[in-house]
Motif scaffolding. Structure first.
Motif: not given
Ligand code: AMP
Ligand code: ZN
Length: 468
Positions: A134-155
């Motif tokens: 729970t102290d790392h939600i920001g880091e998790m969001i940032e990783l998710t954002r990067r994966l979206l940016e690299r087209s490795l994820a979708y919403e």
């Protein structure tokens, strides 16, 4: 020369080979262990896995490495149990909070303390850092954002999925083909996925969700796997040496962690993956959901010292299953007693690099360097305990030295514990035999008590016992 550190070899799940450890920074090893999900008491099966991490930690320090050890606390997420988990339903921590009438933070704090107390009872050394999800939600969001940016994820409607088809190395760790991997991921409740093997990085929060956070995709909460990518990279860097966990984490948890971390960074992150086998009871996996659970804190009431469980864990190689039985715990108790007796002599200051001690030490290091062969290391400790080429002082000094890895508190005074099952009855029978001057029977009963780890002395006041 017997004193130079041997080359450590470890069985890497990723390559399926036992390989020399080659730290990124010479002399320094970085380790990440997946920690407990703190919604229930940890059981001795979980603790077996943390003991294996502890043996790795202690071994590397014993061999002269500087170790940085990170073990996380999972206080959000954990999406393994289909029944408890749906897109909008509570996760396990929330469910426990509801059931126990507490807040999720109170639940997590309570079970974290209980887990760490269990670890302390079996001499697991504290990790250097125990980050909370729970102290790392920001880091998790940032990783998710990067994966979206690299087209490795979708919403899809505020939920982000990892696109397994865009990551060709998916399945390498567990050896599964992508078509088979959906077995580990829930399809029914995630019907909006493009591919059944895809898994959630971030989930849209339903109305009743207690734990949720704002994100670029709306209010939501992290998927289970992203926490370990976020915390390991943040605290150990973009490349680190060793990642450990129980065998069931290989898939999907670690397979997904590799996809997330390597997908986001574009290069390998973990050099060596180590997985520990299960502790079983009556040959069934010990599991919170199966209900066949024993806690470390329960052991004294069963007549066992918690450190006898640590001893038991050392009797098996970490990659072999281990069955928890009364017979095995009795044998562990008496093995522990023997080593304690050998360590009890005053050892003073002895130079352990003198012969023949140096040779024993180098054999000890060889055993541990051989993929943490603790059964061999333990057998060697017993060999030392009765070695005729050593003096009492040398035996004690060597065994205390080995105990830096074995972690059995071999030189500590014996803690007061409850007598093991059956001991009281044997003591009563022995008192009667002595009263009847039947010394053969009395001696046989003393041996049986000894097997249970109870030492008996006869004094003018009667029998006096000590736990060994
Ligand atoms: P959990 O809290 O369920 O995530 O489990 C914590 C750790 O215990 C993980 O590394 C699991 O792989 C491990 N584990 C779970 N059950 C057992 C078992 N019966 N024997 C050994 N390790 C286990
Ligand atoms: Zn993990």
């Amino acid at each position: 020369m017997s004193d130079s550190p041997p080359q450590v070899r470890l069985h890497n799940t990723l390559t399926r080979r036992t390989e020399p450890l080659d730290p990124i920074e010479p002399g320094r090893v970085t380790i990440y262990t997946c920690g407990s999900t703190v919604y229930k008491y940890a059981h001795i099966g979980n603790l077996r896995t943390y003991l294996f991490g502890d043996v790795l930690h202690r071994t590397l320090e014993y061999l002269g490495y500087e170790v940085r050890y990170v073990k996380n606390i999972t206080d959000v997420g954990h999406m393994r149990d289909d029944q408890l988990d749906s897109l909008s339903g509570p996760d396990k921590i929330e469910l426990a909070a509801e059931t126990e009438g507490k807040s999720p933070a109170e639940i997590a704090a309570f079970y974290t303390d209980a887990w760490l107390e269990d670890e302390r009872l079996i001499n697991i050394l504290p990790a250097d850092l125990m980050p909370k999800a729970t102290d790392h939600i920001g880091e998790m969001i940032e990783l998710t954002r990067r994966l979206l940016e690299r087209s490795l994820a979708y919403e899809v409607d505020g939920t982000i999925y990892f696109d397994v088809s865009a990551f060709p190395a998916y399945g390498r760790l567990s050896g599964q083909k992508v078509e088979e991997t959906h077995a580990g991921h829930r399809v029914d409740v995630e019907a909006d996925k493009r591919n059944p093997a895809d898994f959630a990085l971030w989930k849209h929060a339903g109305e009743h969700r207690l734990m949720s956070w704002p994100s670029p995709w709306g209010e939501g909460f992290p998927g289970w796997h992203i926490e370990c990518s976020a915390m390991s990279i943040k605290h150990l860097g973009e490349r680190f040496d060793i990642h450990t966990g129980g065998i069931d984490l290989k898939f999907p948890h670690h397979e997904d962690e590799i996809a997330q971390s390597e997908g986001a960074l574009g290069h390998p992150v973990v050099s060596v993956w180590l997985h520990g086998e299960f502790l079983t009871m009556d040959d069934a996996k010990m599991a919170k959901s199966a209900g066949n659970i024993i806690r470390v804190a329960d052991l004294p009431a069963m007549g066992y010292e918690p450190l006898a469980f640590r001893y038991l864990a050392l009797t098996a190689h970490y990659r072999s299953k281990l069955d928890f039985t009364d017979a095995a715990m009795h044998a562990a108790t008496s093995g522990l007693a023997k080593l304690r007796r050998a360590a009890a002599s005053e050892s003073g200051t002895l130079d352990l690099s003198d012969e023949p001690m140096a040779t024993y030490r180098s054999r000890f290091r060889d055993a541990l360097s051989d993929d943490l062969a603790t059964p061999r290391a333990l057998a060697l400790a017993h060999e030392v305990a009765s070695a005729s080429d050593l003096t009492d002082r040398q035996r004690a000094a060597l065994i205390r030295d080995f105990d830096r890895v074995l972690g059995l508190s071999l030189d500590a005074p014996q803690p007061e514990t409850v007598l093991p099952d059956g001991a009281a009855e044997l003591l009563e029978r022995r008192a009667k035999a002595r009263a009847a001057r039947d010394f053969a029977a009395s001696d046989a009963l003393r041996d049986r008590l000894e097997e249970l780890g109870v030492e008996v002395r006869d004094t003018p006041e009667g029998q006096v016992t000590a736990r060994r």
